[in-house]
Write a protein that holds these residues in place. Structure first.
Motif: not given
Length: 123
Positions: A12-35
């Motif tokens: 579960p710790v590994l899953i949460i770690l991977l999920l949080s990295v994915f969400v963080g990177l996707s928000v950064l990429v989405l912000g870069y594309l939409v701004r």
């Protein structure tokens, strides 16, 4: 070839770690594309709390600024140690009280030393 063994308790710790990295990177990429991309000179100027910038941005701070910052961190750490001590005071008794008095006394000596040296005066 050796197999990699991951205990099931850490899955579960590994899953949460991977999920949080994915969400963080996707928000950064989405912000870069939409701004909106409309730079202009006033927008690209350095911002200093609403004041117009004075001088070069690579201003050298005095060593006194860093000393005060380090002293703030040291005395802030004292507060971090005081809270758990206060919570567990009834369990640790007189021994814990004496230990904390010694700890605060040592910090008080450091505070008086910094005060006498003039490290707390801002010019």
């Amino acid at each position: 070839m050796t197999d990699i063994y991951i205990p099931s308790d850490y899955l579960p710790v590994l899953i949460i770690l991977l999920l949080s990295v994915f969400v963080g990177l996707s928000v950064l990429v989405l912000g870069y594309l939409v701004r909106p991309r409309r730079p202009y000179p006033q927008k690209l100027a350095p911002y200093e709390s609403g004041n117009p910038p004075i001088g070069e941005p690579r201003y050298r701070f005095s060593v006194r600024f860093y000393i005060i910052a380090m002293l703030f961190v040291v005395f802030d750490v004292e507060a971090v140690f005081l809270y758990p001590w206060a919570v567990a005071y009834d369990k640790i008794g007189l021994y814990g009280f004496i230990e904390m008095v010694i700890f605060i006394f040592i910090l008080l000596i450091g505070y008086i030393y910094a005060w006498k040296k003039g490290a707390l005066t801002w010019e």
